[in-house]
Design an enzyme around this catalytic site. Structure first.
Site, short mmCIF file in Angstrom:
data_model
loop_
_atom_site.label_atom_id
_atom_site.label_comp_id
_atom_site.label_asym_id
_atom_site.label_seq_id
_atom_site.Cartn_x
_atom_site.Cartn_y
_atom_site.Cartn_z
CE1 TYR A 14 -3.60 2.65 0.75
CE2 TYR A 14 -2.07 3.41 2.43
CZ TYR A 14 -3.20 3.61 1.66
OH TYR A 14 -3.91 4.77 1.79
CG ASP A 38 -6.59 10.06 5.14
OD1 ASP A 38 -6.11 10.88 5.93
OD2 ASP A 38 -5.93 9.55 4.21
CG ASP A 101 -3.22 5.04 6.54
OD1 ASP A 101 -3.37 6.16 7.08
OD2 ASP A 101 -3.20 4.89 5.30
#
Lengths: 129, 129
Positions: A14, A38, A101
């Protein structure tokens, strides 16, 4: 259930895809019913079409690079947390954003939830060379 | 709402308290109705009495040290993510556990939720000197 090793590989991939600006590659990691927040606290993007719009309107408009910033944590219940930094221009100012994340994967190994933890204190000016 | 700067200070303090093995100090950071899941996927410890038991039975029995392992991410909606490492003996083997704790704070600036992201791949053997 996705194995911790696969979580680590997927989250490393990612960050590589963010670095490459490869939005199609990123979206292929997400489930159809994925939810992205986000940064956390902003309204969520619900469903792959909304998630696609989020990446195209954000990452797609930036000349950004990204790199891992620590070990990827992977749980035994299909969750992972990946620390990384995104380098970009904030106006004319080179900046790094320090992000973590947190992702939840579904049974097929696709991301069903992403929450990005960062705030303005994590936007660090870089010296202009 | 707790400010991002206060989140960063509290989470840095949390790691110092883990390092010191100061369980009373740690518990003072938590709300009465706090919920702790460590690691994520294990049954949650619900309420301060259960959280206290968790720390006494885990940290209280270990000769552990802890240190920050990257920038503390702090959001504008009262959340933080703190990467750190815990050094301890796993049996007779010196190990480091790479953890990311994700915390949610209440309006009083106390931790109401903690989720610890790690798994066995984040338990790293250290050489015996």
């Amino acid at each position: 259930m996705i194995e911790p090793k696969q979580i680590q590989l997927t989250l490393a991939r990612y960050v590589e895809l963010v670095d490459a600006g490869d939005i199609d590659g990123i979206l292929a990691l997400y489930a159809e019913d994925a939810v992205v927040e986000d940064p956390v606290g902003k309204p969520a993007h619900i469903g792959i079409a909304a998630v696609a719009r989020f990446y195209h309107e954000g990452l797609g408009r930036l000349d950004a690079s990204a790199r891992l910033d620590g070990a990827i944590r992977a749980s035994h219940n299909g969750c992972g947390a990946v620390p990384f930094r995104v380098d970009l221009l904030w106006g004319d100012q080179p900046c790094s954003i320090e992000v973590i994340d947190v992702m939840e994967f579904n049974a097929q190994g696709l991301i069903r939830s992403m929450k990005a933890y960062w705030g303005e204190l994590n936007v660090i000016a870089r010296p202009t060379a």
